[in-house]
Design a protein around this motif. Sequence first.
Motif, PDB file in Angstrom:
ATOM      1  N   LYS A   1       0.951  -1.232  -0.084  1.00 23.44           N
ATOM      2  CA  LYS A   1       0.357  -0.449  -0.233  1.00 23.44           C
ATOM      3  C   LYS A   1       1.223   1.192  -0.628  1.00 23.44           C
ATOM      4  O   LYS A   1       0.104   2.407  -0.449  1.00 23.44           O
ATOM      5  CB  LYS A   1      -1.108  -0.276   1.188  1.00 23.44           C
ATOM      6  CG  LYS A   1      -0.075   0.137   2.637  1.00 23.44           C
ATOM      7  CD  LYS A   1      -1.494   0.181   3.698  1.00 23.44           C
ATOM      8  CE  LYS A   1      -1.706  -1.190   4.130  1.00 23.44           C
ATOM      9  NZ  LYS A   1      -1.145  -2.513   4.233  1.00 23.44           N
ATOM     10  N   SER A   2       2.041   1.066   0.264  1.00 28.43           N
ATOM     11  CA  SER A   2       2.963   2.620   0.648  1.00 28.43           C
ATOM     12  C   SER A   2       3.363   3.125  -0.880  1.00 28.43           C
ATOM     13  O   SER A   2       3.436   3.901  -0.889  1.00 28.43           O
ATOM     14  CB  SER A   2       3.804   2.457   1.512  1.00 28.43           C
ATOM     15  OG  SER A   2       5.126   1.192   1.054  1.00 28.43           O
ATOM     16  N   ASN A   3       3.416   1.996  -1.481  1.00 24.50           N
ATOM     17  CA  ASN A   3       3.740   2.228  -3.252  1.00 24.50           C
ATOM     18  C   ASN A   3       3.932   1.018  -3.943  1.00 24.50           C
ATOM     19  O   ASN A   3       4.871   0.495  -3.619  1.00 24.50           O
ATOM     20  CB  ASN A   3       5.262   2.727  -2.895  1.00 24.50           C
ATOM     21  CG  ASN A   3       5.837   3.879  -4.461  1.00 24.50           C
ATOM     22  OD1 ASN A   3       5.141   3.183  -5.405  1.00 24.50           O
ATOM     23  ND2 ASN A   3       6.858   4.236  -4.700  1.00 24.50           N
TER      24      ASN A   3
ATOM     25  N   ARG B   1       7.034   2.010   4.330  1.00 28.70           N
ATOM     26  CA  ARG B   1       7.137   3.997   4.387  1.00 28.70           C
ATOM     27  C   ARG B   1       8.521   3.842   4.803  1.00 28.70           C
ATOM     28  O   ARG B   1       9.119   4.244   3.825  1.00 28.70           O
ATOM     29  CB  ARG B   1       6.318   5.095   6.044  1.00 28.70           C
ATOM     30  CG  ARG B   1       6.762   5.956   5.083  1.00 28.70           C
ATOM     31  CD  ARG B   1       6.044   6.849   6.735  1.00 28.70           C
ATOM     32  NE  ARG B   1       4.634   6.618   7.411  1.00 28.70           N
ATOM     33  CZ  ARG B   1       3.830   7.180   7.170  1.00 28.70           C
ATOM     34  NH1 ARG B   1       3.543   7.974   6.192  1.00 28.70           N
ATOM     35  NH2 ARG B   1       3.137   6.664   7.381  1.00 28.70           N
TER      36      ARG B   1
ATOM     37  N   ARG C   1      -0.978  14.107   1.107  1.00 28.64           N
ATOM     38  CA  ARG C   1      -1.384  13.018   2.227  1.00 28.64           C
ATOM     39  C   ARG C   1      -0.373  14.177   3.250  1.00 28.64           C
ATOM     40  O   ARG C   1      -1.096  14.740   4.128  1.00 28.64           O
ATOM     41  CB  ARG C   1       0.562  12.971   2.504  1.00 28.64           C
ATOM     42  CG  ARG C   1       0.753  12.340   3.979  1.00 28.64           C
ATOM     43  CD  ARG C   1       2.243  11.382   3.640  1.00 28.64           C
ATOM     44  NE  ARG C   1       2.143  11.143   5.063  1.00 28.64           N
ATOM     45  CZ  ARG C   1       2.866  12.137   6.408  1.00 28.64           C
ATOM     46  NH1 ARG C   1       3.321  13.010   5.969  1.00 28.64           N
ATOM     47  NH2 ARG C   1       3.178  11.287   7.581  1.00 28.64           N
TER      48      ARG C   1
ATOM     49  N   TYR D   1       3.228   6.750   0.477  1.00 29.21           N
ATOM     50  CA  TYR D   1       1.625   7.407   0.603  1.00 29.21           C
ATOM     51  C   TYR D   1       2.038   8.643  -0.511  1.00 29.21           C
ATOM     52  O   TYR D   1       1.828   9.718   0.438  1.00 29.21           O
ATOM     53  CB  TYR D   1       1.986   7.863   1.980  1.00 29.21           C
ATOM     54  CG  TYR D   1       1.057   6.556   2.372  1.00 29.21           C
ATOM     55  CD1 TYR D   1       0.247   4.995   2.196  1.00 29.21           C
ATOM     56  CD2 TYR D   1       2.937   5.931   3.843  1.00 29.21           C
ATOM     57  CE1 TYR D   1       0.752   3.806   3.123  1.00 29.21           C
ATOM     58  CE2 TYR D   1       2.551   4.610   4.205  1.00 29.21           C
ATOM     59  CZ  TYR D   1       1.469   3.335   3.537  1.00 29.21           C
ATOM     60  OH  TYR D   1       1.589   2.406   4.309  1.00 29.21           O
TER      61      TYR D   1
ATOM     62  N   THR E   1       0.403   7.261  -5.041  1.00 33.84           N
ATOM     63  CA  THR E   1      -1.257   6.462  -5.606  1.00 33.84           C
ATOM     64  C   THR E   1      -2.501   6.924  -4.251  1.00 33.84           C
ATOM     65  O   THR E   1      -2.938   6.458  -4.823  1.00 33.84           O
ATOM     66  CB  THR E   1      -0.752   4.290  -5.183  1.00 33.84           C
ATOM     67  OG1 THR E   1      -0.333   4.686  -3.896  1.00 33.84           O
ATOM     68  CG2 THR E   1       0.532   4.385  -6.755  1.00 33.84           C
ATOM     69  N   GLN E   2      -1.712   8.093  -3.432  1.00 33.73           N
ATOM     70  CA  GLN E   2      -2.660   8.123  -2.375  1.00 33.73           C
ATOM     71  C   GLN E   2      -3.929   9.153  -2.959  1.00 33.73           C
ATOM     72  O   GLN E   2      -4.003   9.869  -2.651  1.00 33.73           O
ATOM     73  CB  GLN E   2      -1.809   8.047  -1.249  1.00 33.73           C
ATOM     74  CG  GLN E   2      -2.645   8.656  -0.154  1.00 33.73           C
ATOM     75  CD  GLN E   2      -2.476   8.731   1.222  1.00 33.73           C
ATOM     76  OE1 GLN E   2      -1.225   9.411   1.211  1.00 33.73           O
ATOM     77  NE2 GLN E   2      -2.352   7.993   1.846  1.00 33.73           N
TER      78      GLN E   2
END
Length: 400
Positions: free
Chosen positions: A59-61, A278, A314, A377, A380-381
């Motif tokens: 999820k982080s990248n 992260r 973010r 984050y 893609t966030q």
Amino acid sequence: MMLTAATTDLFAFDAPALKELAATQPGPFFAYDLGAARERYRRLRALLPARVRLAYAVKSNPGLPLVETFAGEGAWFDCASAGEVSAVLAAGGTGTSMVFAGPAKSERDLQAALFAGARVQVDGIEDVARLHALHTGERPLPVSVRVNPAQGVSEAASIIGGGGPSAFGVDEEALEDFVRQAARHDRVQITGLQVFAASNELDAGRLLANHRTTLGIGRRLQELLGRELDLLDLGGGLGVRYEVDRPSLDVRALGAGLGRVLEENPWFTGELLLEPGRWLSAPTGVYCAHVVRTKVSRGERFVMLEGGINHLLRPLLTGQSFPTLALRPGVGVLGRETALTTLAGPLCTSLDRVGTGDLPVDLQPGDLVVFGQAGAYASTQAMTHFLSHPAPEQVWVDAG
């Protein structure tokens, strides 16, 4: 901010590399250093006890070159959607080294996890019942249960962790009842535990305190089940600093402390899992956007960029800015006289703020603002489709 020895973990590239990258990219872009990702994985791996597995939090990248890099290092993966499962498989990862999490898993998610052979982390009896219906193997399906701790959690941020009310997991005080209900679904077998109780934590002592809490819950779960656990997932939470004056996480102390935690708990003979995302990916990336205009409004200094929350969301969500520096094409890094500056994007909403920073007072259109720690984050966030501006370029660099 200037690039110095004190900021090398904030920006993935030095000044000459940034100048070279900027010369090739006419619009806003992200750039990532895969060599830095490889080095960080190896460093963390070397400092941890051998029994501790590293599962990169996709999820982080989820960038394919980055996932491929970690797969090549033998990493496990923490996935939270069918799309992330597909990304890991496409990158050369395997389901047997994958854990699958999420508080509201869709049918497609569960089927993807089962097809890949991932270890599913159930968040409630509903997950157990659905897996019982989906599983067709001859042996019971081993799963882990995520538990929301009742107490003993130490945290500096609560974006995903915490010990209060939560959409995640089974409340610790309801664990006995959950185990009793799960036993009725004989195609599923609880053999592991996950506790995720921190987010972006820079204090190794806090992380280790949470890990001890997890081991305590694990011992109780093992007693309730009447069988040994084969996997304890300690979650993530390994933090990176976003400010120059903050200390970095002491990963050496974390590794040594985990060794002591294992010595204190000889009852557990299985594998431990850490889910850093992260910490592995953030320092590998930067985001770069050109200055469009500057202004002062009622005493507040603004710099308007060609990219905003459609590229970096973010800072708006967390109130924490990415570290920044300014670069002038053909000149280099700027930074003699600086002033506190609000960074705004091109979107027609007052929400379009991408942080604040001490930036040069002589910034002018065409200069480049570089955001550090943007490998996690970030791209893609973001709200990429909002107002239909073009997506930023993604540049992957691997110097070997």
